[in-house]
Write a protein that holds these residues in place. Structure first.
Motif, PDB file in Angstrom:
ATOM      1  N   LYS A  62      -9.084  -2.828   7.680  1.00 17.66           N
ATOM      2  CA  LYS A  62     -10.515  -2.549   7.579  1.00 17.66           C
ATOM      3  C   LYS A  62     -10.893  -2.216   6.145  1.00 17.66           C
ATOM      4  O   LYS A  62     -11.958  -2.611   5.664  1.00 17.66           O
ATOM      5  CB  LYS A  62     -10.903  -1.404   8.517  1.00 17.66           C
ATOM      6  CG  LYS A  62     -10.787  -1.768   9.990  1.00 17.66           C
ATOM      7  CD  LYS A  62     -11.356  -0.676  10.882  1.00 17.66           C
ATOM      8  CE  LYS A  62     -11.292  -1.104  12.342  1.00 17.66           C
ATOM      9  NZ  LYS A  62     -11.926  -0.123  13.245  1.00 17.66           N
ATOM     10  N   ASP A  63     -10.025  -1.493   5.473  1.00 24.10           N
ATOM     11  CA  ASP A  63     -10.285  -1.158   4.074  1.00 24.10           C
ATOM     12  C   ASP A  63     -10.225  -2.400   3.190  1.00 24.10           C
ATOM     13  O   ASP A  63     -10.788  -2.428   2.103  1.00 24.10           O
ATOM     14  CB  ASP A  63      -9.270  -0.133   3.572  1.00 24.10           C
ATOM     15  CG  ASP A  63      -9.447   1.224   4.244  1.00 24.10           C
ATOM     16  OD1 ASP A  63     -10.516   1.454   4.836  1.00 24.10           O
ATOM     17  OD2 ASP A  63      -8.511   2.041   4.190  1.00 24.10           O
ATOM     18  N   ALA A  64      -9.529  -3.437   3.677  1.00 18.83           N
ATOM     19  CA  ALA A  64      -9.429  -4.696   2.931  1.00 18.83           C
ATOM     20  C   ALA A  64     -10.518  -5.690   3.361  1.00 18.83           C
ATOM     21  O   ALA A  64     -10.510  -6.844   2.938  1.00 18.83           O
ATOM     22  CB  ALA A  64      -8.055  -5.317   3.138  1.00 18.83           C
TER      23      ALA A  64
ATOM     24  N   THR B  72       0.820  -1.215   0.000  1.00 17.76           N
ATOM     25  CA  THR B  72       0.000   0.000   0.000  1.00 17.76           C
ATOM     26  C   THR B  72       0.851   1.261   0.000  1.00 17.76           C
ATOM     27  O   THR B  72       0.445   2.286  -0.549  1.00 17.76           O
ATOM     28  CB  THR B  72      -0.941   0.012   1.216  1.00 17.76           C
ATOM     29  OG1 THR B  72      -0.166  -0.187   2.415  1.00 17.76           O
ATOM     30  CG2 THR B  72      -1.983  -1.090   1.108  1.00 17.76           C
TER      31      THR B  72
ATOM     32  N   VAL C  75      -5.531  -0.316   8.163  1.00 21.38           N
ATOM     33  CA  VAL C  75      -5.586  -0.588   6.725  1.00 21.38           C
ATOM     34  C   VAL C  75      -6.382  -1.859   6.438  1.00 21.38           C
ATOM     35  O   VAL C  75      -7.042  -1.984   5.398  1.00 21.38           O
ATOM     36  CB  VAL C  75      -4.165  -0.678   6.135  1.00 21.38           C
ATOM     37  CG1 VAL C  75      -4.164  -1.361   4.777  1.00 21.38           C
ATOM     38  CG2 VAL C  75      -3.558   0.718   6.002  1.00 21.38           C
TER      39      VAL C  75
ATOM     40  N   THR D 234      -4.964   9.898   5.753  1.00 17.27           N
ATOM     41  CA  THR D 234      -6.276   9.438   5.300  1.00 17.27           C
ATOM     42  C   THR D 234      -6.219   8.159   4.470  1.00 17.27           C
ATOM     43  O   THR D 234      -7.187   7.393   4.446  1.00 17.27           O
ATOM     44  CB  THR D 234      -6.977  10.535   4.470  1.00 17.27           C
ATOM     45  OG1 THR D 234      -6.151  10.907   3.356  1.00 17.27           O
ATOM     46  CG2 THR D 234      -7.248  11.773   5.322  1.00 17.27           C
ATOM     47  N   LYS D 235      -5.093   7.901   3.817  1.00 20.48           N
ATOM     48  CA  LYS D 235      -4.972   6.716   2.961  1.00 20.48           C
ATOM     49  C   LYS D 235      -4.307   5.538   3.661  1.00 20.48           C
ATOM     50  O   LYS D 235      -4.697   4.390   3.460  1.00 20.48           O
ATOM     51  CB  LYS D 235      -4.183   7.058   1.691  1.00 20.48           C
ATOM     52  CG  LYS D 235      -4.802   8.134   0.825  1.00 20.48           C
ATOM     53  CD  LYS D 235      -6.083   7.672   0.167  1.00 20.48           C
ATOM     54  CE  LYS D 235      -6.588   8.713  -0.825  1.00 20.48           C
ATOM     55  NZ  LYS D 235      -7.854   8.304  -1.482  1.00 20.48           N
TER      56      LYS D 235
ATOM     57  N   ASP E 242     -11.876  -6.643   9.865  1.00 26.03           N
ATOM     58  CA  ASP E 242     -12.015  -5.711  10.986  1.00 26.03           C
ATOM     59  C   ASP E 242     -11.140  -6.161  12.156  1.00 26.03           C
ATOM     60  O   ASP E 242     -11.505  -7.060  12.906  1.00 26.03           O
ATOM     61  CB  ASP E 242     -13.475  -5.623  11.423  1.00 26.03           C
ATOM     62  CG  ASP E 242     -13.716  -4.469  12.382  1.00 26.03           C
ATOM     63  OD1 ASP E 242     -12.764  -3.722  12.645  1.00 26.03           O
ATOM     64  OD2 ASP E 242     -14.851  -4.321  12.873  1.00 26.03           O
TER      65      ASP E 242
ATOM     66  N   TYR F  12      -3.271   5.754   7.197  1.00 29.06           N
ATOM     67  CA  TYR F  12      -3.478   5.855   8.644  1.00 29.06           C
ATOM     68  C   TYR F  12      -2.192   6.040   9.430  1.00 29.06           C
ATOM     69  O   TYR F  12      -2.070   5.596  10.560  1.00 29.06           O
ATOM     70  CB  TYR F  12      -4.276   4.638   9.155  1.00 29.06           C
ATOM     71  CG  TYR F  12      -5.566   4.450   8.393  1.00 29.06           C
ATOM     72  CD1 TYR F  12      -6.611   5.356   8.522  1.00 29.06           C
ATOM     73  CD2 TYR F  12      -5.715   3.397   7.494  1.00 29.06           C
ATOM     74  CE1 TYR F  12      -7.783   5.210   7.792  1.00 29.06           C
ATOM     75  CE2 TYR F  12      -6.891   3.239   6.759  1.00 29.06           C
ATOM     76  CZ  TYR F  12      -7.906   4.154   6.911  1.00 29.06           C
ATOM     77  OH  TYR F  12      -9.071   4.008   6.183  1.00 29.06           O
TER      78      TYR F  12
ATOM     79  N   THR G 205     -10.969  10.675  10.793  1.00 25.30           N
ATOM     80  CA  THR G 205      -9.584  10.215  10.683  1.00 25.30           C
ATOM     81  C   THR G 205      -8.803  10.550  11.949  1.00 25.30           C
ATOM     82  O   THR G 205      -8.049   9.716  12.472  1.00 25.30           O
ATOM     83  CB  THR G 205      -8.894  10.854   9.469  1.00 25.30           C
ATOM     84  OG1 THR G 205      -9.618  10.517   8.281  1.00 25.30           O
ATOM     85  CG2 THR G 205      -7.454  10.375   9.338  1.00 25.30           C
TER      86      THR G 205
END
Length: 371
Positions: free
Chosen positions: A263-265, A59, A261, A315-316, A268, A318, A331
């Motif tokens: 969570k975005d994937a 990432t 990160v 924001t991208k 949780d 963390y 954020t």
């Protein structure tokens, strides 16, 4: 007693500026294009035609190529940018191997590895004359001899899959010593100590049992128990992530940024800073000594400290910003943590002792894996 950061990292700079200064995603921090007192504007530096940057993959690499490089090229369209990805230890080793004829200009590596490279004489000394935004960074995040510039940071801790913890009736971790509980067997994945994640865990296990980076015996004793709970130590962060995503593991130790990160994937993960505390992991930009494109390198490091890039890191990916910028309220809340628990490692000791620790790990810990 834990050794805690007590000055400016009084992460008051941190959370004070994050929470007090947060706003909506459309909010902008005050313009900061003026150079620091005694400094020069970036117009005084004429960039070379290329720049080679080395840093982490996955990432981090994606953000660098998709966002940061493109924005840098909007400002400096004639600079051809190349990215070399790898873990911090590999990047420092590569810089050392290329010392006589550097093939990279800028590296972005974790604090412990940056310090190890400083000891090897790999980095140029940086100053506010060429990188004015260095003046905005907390003293607690500054490197020895101005051998690099922190561009973001994140705390270490324990991360766990909350759903699996409930499903399996497993404990919610609150201490580094919870990693040695029998319930961890078959539910834990950790990285080798050649990785910052594994090394930080080892050091914090020492702290949690009366030791420190200068007295690691207690950490090694605890790690012997932990080794028996796992089939192997992970070779990389990607392997840790895979073990969590395929649910072969419930717990790991890594940074808050890595946990968020996930969570975005779609995974949780809950993150905790254990009661004994945890260290911060800064990512530090350096300019290679003898870099072939020094002006472009200085301009790029300054660019990493700009409001836009600091907001992108937050924001991208963390990562906590190192300068005071406005962030969306959501954020800022996600990036908050109990700064009273921060343990400040002596990075000079960590850098010099890591080879010795790895040898000891291979002799004492690795043979106990899965036993």
């Amino acid at each position: 007693m834990l050794k805690k950061a007590t000055s400016a990292l009084s992460v008051a700079v941190l959370l004070g500026s994050l929470l007090a200064g947060c706003g909506t995603s459309g909010d902008k921090a005050p313009a900061s294009s003026a150079p620091a007192a005694g400094g020069t504007s970036d117009a005084a530096l004429k960039p070379e035609k290329q720049l080679i940057v080395a840093g982490n993959g996955a990432t981090v690499e994606q953000l660098m190529k998709d966002e940061i490089f493109k924005r840098f090229n909007e400002k400096y369209p004639d600079v051809k940018l190349t990215y070399v990805s790898g873990v911090s230890t590999e990047i420092v080793a590569k810089a050392k191997a290329q010392k006589a004829s550097p093939q990279m200009d800028v590296t972005i590596v974790e604090g412990g590895e940056q310090e190890a490279g400083r000891v090897e004489g790999l980095w140029e000394t940086l100053s506010e004359k060429d990188i004015p935004s260095m003046s905005k960074i907390s003293d607690d995040l500054k490197t020895k001899d101005n051998s690099g510039v922190a561009v973001n940071f994140t705390p270490m801790g324990i991360s766990y899959n909350e759903a699996l913890v409930k499903e399996k009736n497993l404990p919610v971790p609150t201490s580094w010593n919870d990693l040695t509980r029998p319930e961890m067997k078959g539910n834990l994945t950790l990285s080798e100590i050649s990785s910052n994640f594994g090394r930080s865990t080892l050091i914090m296990l020492a702290y949690a049992n009366g030791g420190s980076e200068k007295n690691m015996d207690a950490g090694f004793e605890k790690m012997k128990t932990i080794a028996g709970y796992m089939p192997t130590f992970a070779k990389s962060a990607a392997q840790l992530q895979q073990n969590l995503q395929n649910k072969s593991a419930v717990y790991t130790t890594w940074t808050m940024a890595r946990s968020l990160v996930q969570k975005d994937a779609g995974l949780d993960m809950k993150f905790v800073v254990p009661q004994e505390g945890a260290n911060l992991v800064p990512n530090v930009a350096t300019m290679i000594k003898g870099a072939k494109n020094p002006n472009a390198a200085k301009l790029f490091i300054e660019f990493l400290l700009s409001d836009d890039v600091q907001q992108l890191y937050a924001t991208k990916l963390y990562y906590n910003p190192v300068t005071k910028v406005n962030l969306p309220m959501e954020t800022a809340k996600m990036l908050s943590f109990d700064n009273s628990k921060i343990v400040k490692f002596d990075l000079e000791t960590v850098g010099s002792k890591t080879p010795e620790w790895i040898d000891r790990f291979n002799k004492e810990i690795a043979p106990k894996v899965g036993k």
